[in-house]
Design an enzyme around this catalytic site. Sequence first.
Site, PDB file in Angstrom:
ATOM      1  N   ASP A 196       0.852  -1.189   0.000  1.00  0.00           N
ATOM      2  CA  ASP A 196       0.000   0.000   0.000  1.00  0.00           C
ATOM      3  C   ASP A 196       0.883   1.233   0.000  1.00  0.00           C
ATOM      4  O   ASP A 196       1.988   1.222   0.553  1.00  0.00           O
ATOM      5  CB  ASP A 196      -0.912   0.020   1.232  1.00  0.00           C
ATOM      6  CG  ASP A 196      -1.974  -1.067   1.182  1.00  0.00           C
ATOM      7  OD1 ASP A 196      -2.331  -1.495   0.075  1.00  0.00           O
ATOM      8  OD2 ASP A 196      -2.433  -1.492   2.259  1.00  0.00           O
ATOM      9  N   ASP A 248      -7.130  -1.222  -4.583  1.00  0.00           N
ATOM     10  CA  ASP A 248      -8.197  -0.864  -3.640  1.00  0.00           C
ATOM     11  C   ASP A 248      -9.048   0.277  -4.194  1.00  0.00           C
ATOM     12  O   ASP A 248     -10.274   0.274  -4.058  1.00  0.00           O
ATOM     13  CB  ASP A 248      -7.599  -0.432  -2.298  1.00  0.00           C
ATOM     14  CG  ASP A 248      -6.791  -1.529  -1.635  1.00  0.00           C
ATOM     15  OD1 ASP A 248      -7.129  -2.712  -1.836  1.00  0.00           O
ATOM     16  OD2 ASP A 248      -5.832  -1.207  -0.925  1.00  0.00           O
TER      17      ASP A 248
END
Length: 218
Positions: free
Chosen positions: A147, A180
């Site tokens: 991430d 995401d």
Amino acid sequence: MHPTLTNRQQSAAKFFLLALLVIALDQLSKWAVHTYMQPGMAGEIPLIGHWAKLHYTLNPGMAFGAELPSPYGKLVLSGFRLLAVFGLSYYIIRLCRQRAAAGYIACMALILGGAVGNLIDSIFYGVIYDNAPFGSPSRWFYGQVIDMLYVDIYEGFLPQSWPLLGGKYVSLWPIFNIADSAIFIGVAIILLNQSRFFKQEEPVATEPLVAPDSENLA
């Protein structure tokens, strides 16, 4: 070859190309972050002041860092993601055959691309980037998701007077990635356009059958 079938196949290919674009952008961004950034706060890169920044971190589980119990929870999660990818792929093909709304199919393609992007991390990154958590039974299927997108809406300690959460340090926005984002955008657009995507066809009005007038036939 039947012309209708050919059009349907081309239509499905168009949406799978959209999913492939999401996968390519996601994997390229993760490679760049792993190659050129340091993990944690030491490697943060501000984008819009301190509100939006790049922040390299590893996510061992699901969204918001949630995890299934070890040692096989990660394996179960990876297996579920794999099944979801096959299910979404079949669903997109079925939607194309049913001539569903193009916008809805595109949203499903965004969700598919995001699911595949994070699945690649889970399956391969433990081997490619050696980022499987310590003590994992295997490096395969135990990779951690990379991430890097961090939007800091609020970060700090909540007032002591607040019930339950008072005095706790919170960050009100998770660190996420392009995969995401694609999933979130796809779901959000579907929720905002339900009336358009799932419009029910109104029944066609038909003229009532009237028996011929016997006097006119005389």
